[in-house]
Design a protein around this motif. Structure first.
Motif, PDB file in Angstrom:
ATOM      1  N   GLU A   1       0.822  -1.211   0.000  1.00 21.70           N
ATOM      2  CA  GLU A   1       0.000   0.000   0.000  1.00 21.70           C
ATOM      3  C   GLU A   1       0.858   1.263   0.000  1.00 21.70           C
ATOM      4  O   GLU A   1       0.340   2.378  -0.124  1.00 21.70           O
ATOM      5  CB  GLU A   1      -0.936   0.036   1.226  1.00 21.70           C
ATOM      6  N   MET A   2       2.168   1.077   0.187  1.00 21.59           N
ATOM      7  CA  MET A   2       3.022   2.263   0.294  1.00 21.59           C
ATOM      8  C   MET A   2       3.734   2.556  -1.027  1.00 21.59           C
ATOM      9  O   MET A   2       3.579   1.833  -2.006  1.00 21.59           O
ATOM     10  CB  MET A   2       4.014   2.086   1.450  1.00 21.59           C
TER      11      MET A   2
ATOM     12  N   ALA B   1      -6.172   2.567  11.197  1.00 24.72           N
ATOM     13  CA  ALA B   1      -6.669   3.429  12.265  1.00 24.72           C
ATOM     14  C   ALA B   1      -7.249   4.746  11.735  1.00 24.72           C
ATOM     15  O   ALA B   1      -8.324   5.180  12.164  1.00 24.72           O
ATOM     16  CB  ALA B   1      -5.551   3.711  13.273  1.00 24.72           C
ATOM     17  N   GLN B   2      -6.568   5.394  10.784  1.00 24.47           N
ATOM     18  CA  GLN B   2      -6.969   6.738  10.370  1.00 24.47           C
ATOM     19  C   GLN B   2      -8.391   6.825   9.793  1.00 24.47           C
ATOM     20  O   GLN B   2      -9.186   7.647  10.255  1.00 24.47           O
ATOM     21  CB  GLN B   2      -5.940   7.316   9.387  1.00 24.47           C
TER      22      GLN B   2
ATOM     23  N   SER C   1       1.086   7.115   5.405  1.00 26.14           N
ATOM     24  CA  SER C   1       1.227   5.867   6.160  1.00 26.14           C
ATOM     25  C   SER C   1       2.704   5.644   6.448  1.00 26.14           C
ATOM     26  O   SER C   1       3.576   6.267   5.844  1.00 26.14           O
ATOM     27  CB  SER C   1       0.624   4.706   5.390  1.00 26.14           C
ATOM     28  N   MET C   2       2.952   4.767   7.392  1.00 30.20           N
ATOM     29  CA  MET C   2       4.337   4.548   7.800  1.00 30.20           C
ATOM     30  C   MET C   2       4.492   3.151   8.377  1.00 30.20           C
ATOM     31  O   MET C   2       3.512   2.510   8.752  1.00 30.20           O
ATOM     32  CB  MET C   2       4.738   5.587   8.838  1.00 30.20           C
TER      33      MET C   2
ATOM     34  N   VAL D   1       9.987   3.809   7.432  1.00 29.31           N
ATOM     35  CA  VAL D   1       9.639   4.434   6.153  1.00 29.31           C
ATOM     36  C   VAL D   1       8.346   5.207   6.356  1.00 29.31           C
ATOM     37  O   VAL D   1       7.429   4.729   7.014  1.00 29.31           O
ATOM     38  CB  VAL D   1       9.478   3.379   5.033  1.00 29.31           C
ATOM     39  N   VAL D   2       8.302   6.418   5.817  1.00 36.32           N
ATOM     40  CA  VAL D   2       7.138   7.281   5.984  1.00 36.32           C
ATOM     41  C   VAL D   2       6.732   7.821   4.617  1.00 36.32           C
ATOM     42  O   VAL D   2       7.565   8.351   3.877  1.00 36.32           O
ATOM     43  CB  VAL D   2       7.449   8.458   6.937  1.00 36.32           C
ATOM     44  N   ASP D   3       5.454   7.647   4.275  1.00 44.52           N
ATOM     45  CA  ASP D   3       4.895   8.275   3.075  1.00 44.52           C
ATOM     46  C   ASP D   3       3.915   9.344   3.517  1.00 44.52           C
ATOM     47  O   ASP D   3       2.822   9.020   4.008  1.00 44.52           O
ATOM     48  CB  ASP D   3       4.115   7.245   2.241  1.00 44.52           C
TER      49      ASP D   3
END
Lengths: 427, 427
Positions: A213-214, A322-323, A355-356, A365-367
């Motif tokens: 998904e990232m 969660a979001q 997301s991360m 990793v952070v998008d």
């Protein structure tokens, strides 16, 4: 279920996860009676369950008593209840502690593990959706190390130290990274008489990309991080069975392993009465319109993982994370109040904050929508965001202390077999 | 049990409690091979178990992985094992994971609950000697509150909210105080729809004095504190039975209660092979000489709760508490090394540093050899001493944070039913 009658309309919420709690908070101090039902008396912060499984955190610091969230409001009622059925004609829910009528019903029952009908995997592998399941996994991992010390059969020892994680979403990736750190940091100290090299961590993904998904960058970097940590990442491999000893796949590849964690699928936890084809989509999620209203029912809603809101940009519903759950819960709170005032409801628009995932120490990793980054800074962002969303000041403090300690000492002290776990207890 | 052969003499220690850990630490870096056996992979700080039961602390913060205590020393081996028998003729221990020969054996198996043969109490009451038992009690207390909400039968509700604690030693007093604080601080907020007044805490003592090992001032003041908190203290009452519904006593007094905690007796956990009349005294403790050597056996020792060292000043042995255990463990470490060097051993002299108990917030009693005090200062001393003796820096930090939080907020957040508990699972 003896809930006092009230002149206010009664809203029953099934489930105290992210969506249910966000909704309940919105309804506080309003002219409604809220009844929240959950199988547990606590809210679970699921994104950190893998740290409970791997001894980095204690369960109590990522769980929060639901009664405490709601306690101060006189029109709030919590009941520890397992809802077995919903009768939408008679407007009532049926549970192990009796029945209760509602004016409005919100299903926020979340998701459960999806084995896609594979009974051998279901019977023999571990899952990690609840606190007890995570503690069982912790016990099993530690018990297998203890057992590896005892056997004189090398193949058995290798299997006891072989970890197979199926599914390379955030849960699978984070668990694999944590196990790799245990292999590196804890095993040599705690088990000096075990050959640490025998410990293998295998992460299996059916597609050609981990963290699918990232962004491609995040996915590639996470894979690099995992390889640096010594995790074997197997892509384009589909697991077909596990008899408790050997994992079989759609290729010639097999794994002899005593610990197999299934993180390869979830499905909506739709409840009887709303689980027929009329209501659920593929994935057992309840179909809702843009107001989270269940198709054809004016006073029944579904939010979070269990809700499938198909829009142009989300043809398969929103991601089960969660979001969206928090945002849907909050908006539905406002919408229910609008509905009661005969005002029009507002449609849900998902605000994707990004997301991360974390792989390990200094490795995440952070998008974000406009900015993607990986490494040390990403790791600090990951920690900050998770601390922020954790409910309760005490929990935040205790988790923070544990993280600082684990970071400085390369340690995870909660490696306790509180309750022994035997897989074969499962049917 | 595959422990490598060593040119050093092998010392087997059974039990990783206060005595076993203190002894093991003394033997580190010495020319001996140490094998420590325990049923759990963690050391339990028993004095704080009552705070786990009452939701004030998480279990992981008062337990410590045994492997971590011993990990760094190459001649140390830990095995997760349940020892069933000791064969002193063949110098071996027999356990669920096999047999092992020893050159020297130290029994540090502690104590277990003594029901004095009363099977109805044993079958239906709760005990609080281990982490799982304490978590079971926590679950039961919270489940009973949840159940009290559901019943429409007033007598049943009263029984569900009635707590009977048998035995007013430190454990009983501390648990009663903590429950009284839950009644006052948590119940009204968490269960606004329960009549808090129905919650009763009854503390029953067979003698005419609570905390009978302490000074008269401490005993009296603790009783005053308990009464201020609303605990009913029953002295000179002996409990005779509990069928799961009603506690009967040697008088006309009875209590209908769903929760009964038995804290009225412990006995030594002597192990088969050393549990015959030849070896044990009244109370199932192994008779030892002033070097903690078992009567008639040169290479077998017992320390801590399980050891009964009868001296002029201690005709019934030392108190079954942490301090004598730690001191005996340490001295025996020195003595074993002396013995191996053919030097004479030193006799044990108990250095009584005093004793203390806490009743609640700002309410504790402390007896030092030359100074007795009660109240706020005593309470701070109690906390400081307990933090000091807790093993592990992380544990101290986490417990400290929890205490500060609980103090400021009048709260205890770990009130989670992690695993439901049904009393009737017991045989």
């Amino acid at each position: 279920m003896n809930i006092p009658k009230s002149s206010f309309p009664r809203i029953i919420i099934i489930g105290g996860g992210f969506a249910g709690i966000a909704l309940a908070k919105k309804l506080s101090k309003q002219e409604v009676q809220v009844v929240l039902l959950d199988k547990h008396n606590y809210h679970t912060f699921q994104p950190l369950l893998y740290q409970v499984s791997t001894g980095g955190l204690e369960p109590d610091s990522i769980a929060y008593p639901i009664r405490k969230v709601l306690g101060d409001f006189p029109n709030f009622f919590f009941r520890l209840a397992d809802v077995s059925e919903i009768n939408t004609e008679k407007n009532k829910v049926i549970s192990n502690i009796g029945e209760l009528k509602y004016d409005y019903l919100v299903v926020a029952s979340g998701s459960k593990t999806n084995y896609f009908g594979n009974t051998s995997i279901e019977a023999n592998s571990m899952e990690m959706k609840t606190v007890p399941q995570s503690l069982n996994l912790r016990s099993l991992i530690l018990e297998n190390f203890e057992e590896a010390l005892l056997t004189s059969d090398l193949n058995e020892r290798i299997a006891l130290m072989n970890f197979v994680i199926v599914g390379a979403g955030p849960t699978g990736v984070e668990l694999a990274g944590a196990l790799a750190e245990i292999k590196k940091g804890i095993l040599p100290k705690d088990y000096p008489d075990l050959d640490t090299r025998l410990a293998q961590i295998n992460l299996i993904q059916s597609g050609d990309k981990i963290l699918k998904e990232m962004s491609p960058q995040a996915s590639q970097k996470a894979e690099d991080f995992l390889e640096k940590l010594g995790v074997h990442v197997w892509k384009n491999v589909r697991v077909t069975g596990y008899d408790g000893k050997t994992v079989t796949t759609n290729s010639e590849l097999t794994f002899d392993a005593a610990t197999v964690v299934w993180a390869a699928g979830v499905k909506g936890a739709a409840i009887k009465g709303l689980d027929s084809d009329q209501f659920v989509s593929r994935g057992n999620r309840i179909m809702v319109n843009e107001f989270n209203q269940v198709k054809g029912l004016n006073n029944v809603f579904a939010v979070g993982d269990v809700a499938q809101m198909e829009t142009e940009s989300t043809p398969h519903g929103h991601p089960m994370m969660a979001q969206p759950a928090i945002q849907q819960g909050r908006l539905l709170g406002d919408n229910l109040l609008r509905m009661l005032e005969n005002k029009p409801m507002k449609p849900f628009v998902y605000n994707d904050k990004g997301s991360m995932a974390t792989v390990g120490r200094n490795k995440a990793v952070v998008d974000l929508p406009n900015f993607k980054f990986q490494g040390v800074f990403a790791w600090f962002v990951w920690m900050f965001v998770h601390l922020f969303f954790l409910i309760g000041f005490r929990n935040r403090m205790v988790v923070f202390i544990n993280w600082v300690y684990n970071y400085i000492r390369f340690d995870r002290e909660a490696r306790l077999i509180i309750r022994p776990y035997k897989k074969n207890i499962k049917p």
